[in-house]
Design a protein around this motif. Structure first.
Motif, mmCIF file in Angstrom:
data_model
loop_
_atom_site.group_PDB
_atom_site.id
_atom_site.type_symbol
_atom_site.label_atom_id
_atom_site.label_comp_id
_atom_site.label_asym_id
_atom_site.label_seq_id
_atom_site.Cartn_x
_atom_site.Cartn_y
_atom_site.Cartn_z
ATOM 1 N N SER A 117 0.849 -1.184 0.000
ATOM 2 C CA SER A 117 0.000 0.000 0.000
ATOM 3 C C SER A 117 0.893 1.245 0.000
ATOM 4 C CB SER A 117 -0.918 0.003 1.220
ATOM 5 O OG SER A 117 -0.156 0.030 2.401
ATOM 6 N N ARG A 118 0.410 2.266 -0.625
ATOM 7 C CA ARG A 118 1.200 3.484 -0.770
ATOM 8 C C ARG A 118 1.028 4.384 0.450
ATOM 9 N NH1 ARG A 118 0.702 4.907 -7.141
ATOM 10 N NH2 ARG A 118 1.453 2.895 -7.840
ATOM 11 N N ARG A 119 2.094 5.084 0.778
ATOM 12 C CA ARG A 119 2.066 6.014 1.905
ATOM 13 C C ARG A 119 2.213 7.437 1.376
ATOM 14 N NH1 ARG A 119 2.617 4.455 6.946
ATOM 15 N NH2 ARG A 119 3.796 6.308 7.484
ATOM 16 N N LYS A 130 -1.784 5.936 4.912
ATOM 17 C CA LYS A 130 -1.679 4.883 3.906
ATOM 18 C C LYS A 130 -2.895 4.938 3.008
ATOM 19 C CE LYS A 130 0.983 1.288 6.218
ATOM 20 N NZ LYS A 130 0.954 -0.097 6.677
#
Length: 133
Positions: A117-119, A130
């Motif tokens: 998952s991208r932060r 996130k």
């Protein structure tokens, strides 16, 4: 039963063989090059092994020879209308906003990895979060 491969042309130059192989493949003809590696590594062996051999299946011999003849006489026209030349459609990135302050002055933290998952972080309020999918 597998079809037999027939040599329809031989070349002393590996590059020429690859160009014509690519042209036949673009016309939908399955073809192979024989002795391409030995000629590629040792070009002087080309005459000894009989050159690079362009091979097609028995069922495609007549069509392949006709295409090669058109290419040699310079009257070959490729049907570009049969190829889809449209660029792939890219998704527009959705605009990110900070869930804390609503600012669109945000950025991604670290290196994006497809399996993680991208932060993100907000450059106005320093809030980090996130991405939820």
């Amino acid at each position: 039963m597998a079809e037999r491969l027939v040599t329809i042309a031989t070349f002393n130059e590996l590059t020429e063989a690859h160009i014509l192989k690519g042209r036949l493949e673009a016309e939908g003809i399955l073809c192979f090059l024989g002795d391409e590696h030995i000629v590629g590594v040792h070009p002087f062996y080309s005459v000894a092994v009989g050159g690079v051999k362009l091979k097609v299946t028995e069922g495609d011999v007549m069509e392949a020879k006709a295409i090669l003849a058109r290419i040699q006489e310079g009257s070959s026209q490729f049907d570009y209308d049969s190829i889809d030349m449209a660029p792939p459609v890219q998704e527009q990135p959705r605009s990110l906003v900070c869930p804390n302050c609503g600012s669109d002055n945000v950025g991604e933290l670290g290196i994006p990895m497809p399996f993680m998952s991208r932060r993100y972080t907000c450059y106005n309020c320093s809030h980090a979060w996130k991405e939820r999918k």
